[in-house]
Design an enzyme around this catalytic site. Sequence first.
Site, mmCIF file in Angstrom:
data_model
loop_
_atom_site.group_PDB
_atom_site.id
_atom_site.type_symbol
_atom_site.label_atom_id
_atom_site.label_comp_id
_atom_site.label_asym_id
_atom_site.label_seq_id
_atom_site.Cartn_x
_atom_site.Cartn_y
_atom_site.Cartn_z
ATOM 1 C CB ALA A 63 -0.944 -0.111 1.357
ATOM 2 N N GLY A 109 0.556 -5.012 0.671
ATOM 3 C CA GLY A 109 -0.232 -4.648 -0.184
ATOM 4 C C GLY A 109 0.153 -5.901 -1.237
ATOM 5 C CD GLU A 112 -2.834 -7.288 2.622
ATOM 6 O OE1 GLU A 112 -2.010 -6.071 2.727
ATOM 7 O OE2 GLU A 112 -2.708 -7.946 4.042
ATOM 8 C CD GLU A 132 1.667 -5.513 6.096
ATOM 9 O OE1 GLU A 132 2.742 -6.620 5.416
ATOM 10 O OE2 GLU A 132 0.646 -5.390 4.844
#
Length: 257
Positions: A63, A109, A112, A132
């Site tokens: 992200a 992300g 993911e 993260e």
Amino acid sequence: MTLLTQLENGTYIITINRPDKMNALNKDVIRDLSNALDEIYNNPEIKTAIITGAGEKAFVAGADISEFLSLNKAEGAALAKKGQDMVFDKIENCPKPIVAAVNGFALGGGCELAMACHFRVASANAKFGQPEVNLGLIPGYGGTQRLTQLVGKGKAMELTMTADMVGAEEAKTLGLANHVFALEELLPKTKEILQKIQTKAPVAVAKAIACINDAAKGDPRGFNNEIERFGECFTTEDMKEGTNAFVEKRKPVFKGK
Ligand code: COA
């Protein structure tokens, strides 16, 4: 537009196109991916899809961290929920096969996003990880759930707590990637796999996706849903075509009906 899209022989190729930012997922990428997924769901010419990243370094390096700086608790949760609803769950539940062609870093992300796809094919330089905790965060786009489904609890715990990256071959050993190819072979080989899938009965493929998703989520209705969907296959033209073609010793021609 943060994506490049192209329809080739029934395969919709989505390339996340922010190579100077390692294809990080900002709000615009999430919005554009959501729209591209709607196109996959709604356009009958699209039979299968690939998600990949622009450039030779990154699939998606996470992200976009710069968007995290000013968020409070509710805004953080809303960002995760919006992404999961608009993109990650939409990929997982798509009735048409969506494969991640992981061409470099797939971190946070990005890992993911790859894990939300129905399966993953990696280039030799790919690196997967959930870093993260380096940022004081946990995965928020389904990573704790899907990593555990794919690699098991112990390895998911270790990868998430250490923030370590794994290379392509280790990812294959762990079950994160199904195949490893040289970077220049990644897209051609992924397209080949999808061309093979396109010769199969589309309604049956869609039902298989839904059943396997039930299993991966530990849904207690999984066995019953399989029985029901198996029965539904008998109402399709494609089942009649597939079984007749077998008996008549010819190749079936499926219509997706
Ligand atoms: N969000 C926002 N920007 C990112 C990003 C992310 N997740 N990942 C990389 N970038 C940006 C960098 O800030 C840099 O931008 P700049 O040129 O404007 O400074 C650019 O992409 C190139 O990255 P850089 O770090 O210089 O490349 P590198 O080859 O040295 O390292 C990585 C590559 C992937 C190892 C490193 O960028 C990284 O660790 N990224 C963050 C990974 C992460 O924690 N993801 C989880 C997010 S929840």
